[in-house]
Write an enzyme that holds these catalytic residues in place. Structure first.
Site, PDB file in Angstrom:
ATOM      1  CE  LYS A 114     -44.711 -96.858  92.952  1.00 34.17           C
ATOM      2  NZ  LYS A 114     -44.008 -96.296  93.738  1.00 34.17           N
ATOM      3  CE  LYS A 207     -40.679-100.456  86.789  1.00 30.42           C
ATOM      4  NZ  LYS A 207     -40.700 -98.631  87.864  1.00 30.42           N
ATOM      5  CE  LYS A 210     -36.295 -99.000  95.594  1.00 31.52           C
ATOM      6  NZ  LYS A 210     -36.685 -97.805  95.932  1.00 31.52           N
TER       7      LYS A 210
HETATM    8  P1  TYM Z   1     -37.105 -94.733  92.682  1.00 31.12           P
HETATM    9  O1  TYM Z   1     -37.106 -94.387  93.807  1.00 31.12           O
HETATM   10  O2  TYM Z   1     -38.503 -95.531  91.998  1.00 31.12           O
HETATM   11  O3  TYM Z   1     -36.688 -95.311  91.425  1.00 31.12           O
HETATM   12  C1  TYM Z   1     -35.379 -94.371  91.773  1.00 31.12           C
HETATM   13  C2  TYM Z   1     -35.241 -93.745  90.428  1.00 31.12           C
HETATM   14  O4  TYM Z   1     -34.299 -95.970  89.905  1.00 31.12           O
HETATM   15  C3  TYM Z   1     -34.285 -95.309  88.187  1.00 31.12           C
HETATM   16  N1  TYM Z   1     -34.822 -97.107  88.648  1.00 31.12           N
HETATM   17  C4  TYM Z   1     -34.213 -97.312  87.406  1.00 31.12           C
HETATM   18  N2  TYM Z   1     -34.357 -97.084  85.835  1.00 31.12           N
HETATM   19  C5  TYM Z   1     -33.756 -98.385  85.350  1.00 31.12           C
HETATM   20  N3  TYM Z   1     -34.255 -99.263  85.549  1.00 31.12           N
HETATM   21  C6  TYM Z   1     -34.520 -99.877  86.396  1.00 31.12           C
HETATM   22  N4  TYM Z   1     -35.425-100.922  86.367  1.00 31.12           N
HETATM   23  C7  TYM Z   1     -35.684 -98.648  87.548  1.00 31.12           C
HETATM   24  N5  TYM Z   1     -36.430 -98.706  88.883  1.00 31.12           N
HETATM   25  C8  TYM Z   1     -36.361 -97.854  89.187  1.00 31.12           C
HETATM   26  C9  TYM Z   1     -35.814 -94.627  88.518  1.00 31.12           C
HETATM   27  O5  TYM Z   1     -35.867 -93.978  87.327  1.00 31.12           O
HETATM   28  C10 TYM Z   1     -35.334 -93.352  89.623  1.00 31.12           C
HETATM   29  O6  TYM Z   1     -34.822 -92.835  88.678  1.00 31.12           O
HETATM   30  N6  TYM Z   1     -41.067 -90.829  92.162  1.00 31.12           N
HETATM   31  C11 TYM Z   1     -39.446 -90.976  91.652  1.00 31.12           C
HETATM   32  C12 TYM Z   1     -38.675 -90.588  92.996  1.00 31.12           C
HETATM   33  C13 TYM Z   1     -37.961 -88.967  93.225  1.00 31.12           C
HETATM   34  C14 TYM Z   1     -37.710 -88.358  92.134  1.00 31.12           C
HETATM   35  C15 TYM Z   1     -37.883 -87.201  93.086  1.00 31.12           C
HETATM   36  C16 TYM Z   1     -36.863 -88.270  91.455  1.00 31.12           C
HETATM   37  C17 TYM Z   1     -39.734 -88.783  94.663  1.00 31.12           C
HETATM   38  N7  TYM Z   1     -38.479 -87.272  94.086  1.00 31.12           N
HETATM   39  C18 TYM Z   1     -37.311 -85.975  91.636  1.00 31.12           C
HETATM   40  C19 TYM Z   1     -36.513 -87.478  90.273  1.00 31.12           C
HETATM   41  C20 TYM Z   1     -36.512 -86.283  91.325  1.00 31.12           C
HETATM   42  C21 TYM Z   1     -38.890 -92.475  92.283  1.00 31.12           C
HETATM   43  O7  TYM Z   1     -39.882 -93.534  92.797  1.00 31.12           O
HETATM   44  O8  TYM Z   1     -38.333 -93.539  92.235  1.00 31.12           O
END
Ligand code: TYM
Length: 345
Positions: A114, A207, A210
């Site tokens: 990032k 991957k 967004k």
């Molecule tokens: P974020 O917002 O990027 O994504 C949310 C969830 O979606 C999953 N994900 C995917 N799974 C499969 N294939 C993909 N291409 C894909 N893109 C996203 C992510 O693995 C995630 O589960 N850091 C985290 C958010 C967060 C969080 C937490 C998660 C903040 N605090 C505490 C669990 C527990 C994030 O940026 O997810």
């Protein structure tokens, strides 16, 4: 205050949710709400680690909440809320900033991706992001964290932080009445299902995300049926037919991705999909895929749009969820302060 099974997970309100978020994480969230106490967060403090337009952020927080509910999360069964309304997250994150080591954060691959080449210009928040994530989970002493594959390293860090806190403060933890010296549990990642890593529709080695500049690379939960069908039709494939067995995907990441998506959306195993479609051309398969995708996602998008029309109702869900979240997190923060020797009144 014993440790009992509890689920925590979250998504960032940056742009609309996509198929990766849904299949990688949310499908498991929905299942787990039938068997566990669940807390699902819209992580708005994580979103501001990169600059967000305030009006767009407000809308995105509501949109993600609407998508949660439209996809099947029930605000009566699960706690749905946005992170910034519960101050325990930020408070515990500070304590964890003092527990985690620079060397641990330096290893985080997502920060490297990032921040890119211009690391000096990245916010301190982006760097400390995984400590806030550990705080999200451990403010509830959560034991299970359903996420996609890409969050695995962050969860390992959360486990290291929990363990270091328990070790650093062992005597104080025991003095505060936790006889076994364990205050924080080791949260377990739950990374299961046929689509824990959904790839871009334009490039099977990247991957689905967004932040990809091409909207054709992903299916958004807000896309209508025509858009979904168009994106699947334009998805990159190769000239060969669909393989007849799982081992036949070598060097064909796009083919593997589309078959995995079909399996996840149709609630089938990859094996079954290959039995049904093996040997066929992608043109026919894409039609079937568009059908299962629009069937399942069209409904979610429509319902999310309907919910978005009443923002006061969404804000009420977040207010109620935040109040319930606070009642769990506050005693945890109080204990952390007592354990660390901070005076509170
Ligand atoms: P974020 O917002 O990027 O994504 C949310 C969830 O979606 C999953 N994900 C995917 N799974 C499969 N294939 C993909 N291409 C894909 N893109 C996203 C992510 O693995 C995630 O589960 N850091 C985290 C958010 C967060 C969080 C937490 C998660 C903040 N605090 C505490 C669990 C527990 C994030 O940026 O997810």
């Amino acid at each position: 205050m014993t440790i009992s099974p509890r689920v925590f997970s979250g998504m960032q309100p940056t742009g609309s949710l996509h198929l990766g978020n849904y299949l990688g994480a949310m499908v498991n969230w929905i299942k787990m709400q039938e068997t566990h106490e669940c807390i699902y967060c819209v992580v708005d403090l994580h979103a501001i680690t990169v600059w967000q337009d305030p009006a767009e952020l407000r809308t995105a927080i509501r949109q993600v909440t609407a998508a949660y509910i439209a996809a099947g999360l029930d605000p009566k069964k699960s706690i749905l809320f946005n992170q910034s309304q519960v101050s325990a997250h930020a408070e515990l994150a500070w304590v964890f900033n003092c527990v985690a080591r620079l060397g641990w954060l330096n290893r985080m691959t997502q920060f490297k991706e990032k921040a890119g080449k211009d690391r000096e210009q990245a916010s301190v928040g982006l760097y400390a992001y995984p400590n806030l994530m550990a705080a999200d989970i451990l403010a509830y002493r959560a034991t299970h964290v359903p996420v996609g594959e890409d969050q695995k390293q962050h969860l390992e860090l959360a486990r290291d932080i929990a363990q270091k806190f328990n070790n650093d403060f062992r005597e104080s933890i025991i003095a505060q009445g936790f006889a076994d010296g364990v205050f924080f549990p080791q949260p377990e990642p739950v990374i299961t299902g046929p689509a824990t890593r959904v790839m871009s529709l334009r490039d099977g080695t990247k991957k689905m995300s967004k932040s990809d500049p091409s909207d054709l690379s992903r299916i958004n939960l807000t896309d209508d049926a025509d858009t979904i069908a168009k994106k699947i039709q334009k998805a990159k494939t190769d000239a060969d037919p669909i393989p007849t067995e799982d081992g036949g995907f070598q060097g064909r990441p796009e083919a593997e991705n589309l078959v995995g998506i079909y399996a996840a959306l149709a609630d089938q195993t990859v094996e079954t999909v290959l039995k049904d479609f093996g040997g066929q051309q992608f043109s026919a398969f894409k039609k079937a895929l568009a059908e299962v995708a629009t069937d399942r996602l069209g409904r979610i998008g429509g319902e999310a749009r309907r919910l978005m029309a009443d923002s006061a109702a969404i804000d009420a869900v977040l207010a109620d969820g935040s109040a319930r979240a606070r009642t769990i997190a506050q005693p945890v923060i109080d204990h952390v302060k007592d354990i660390a020797g901070l005076i509170r009144s």
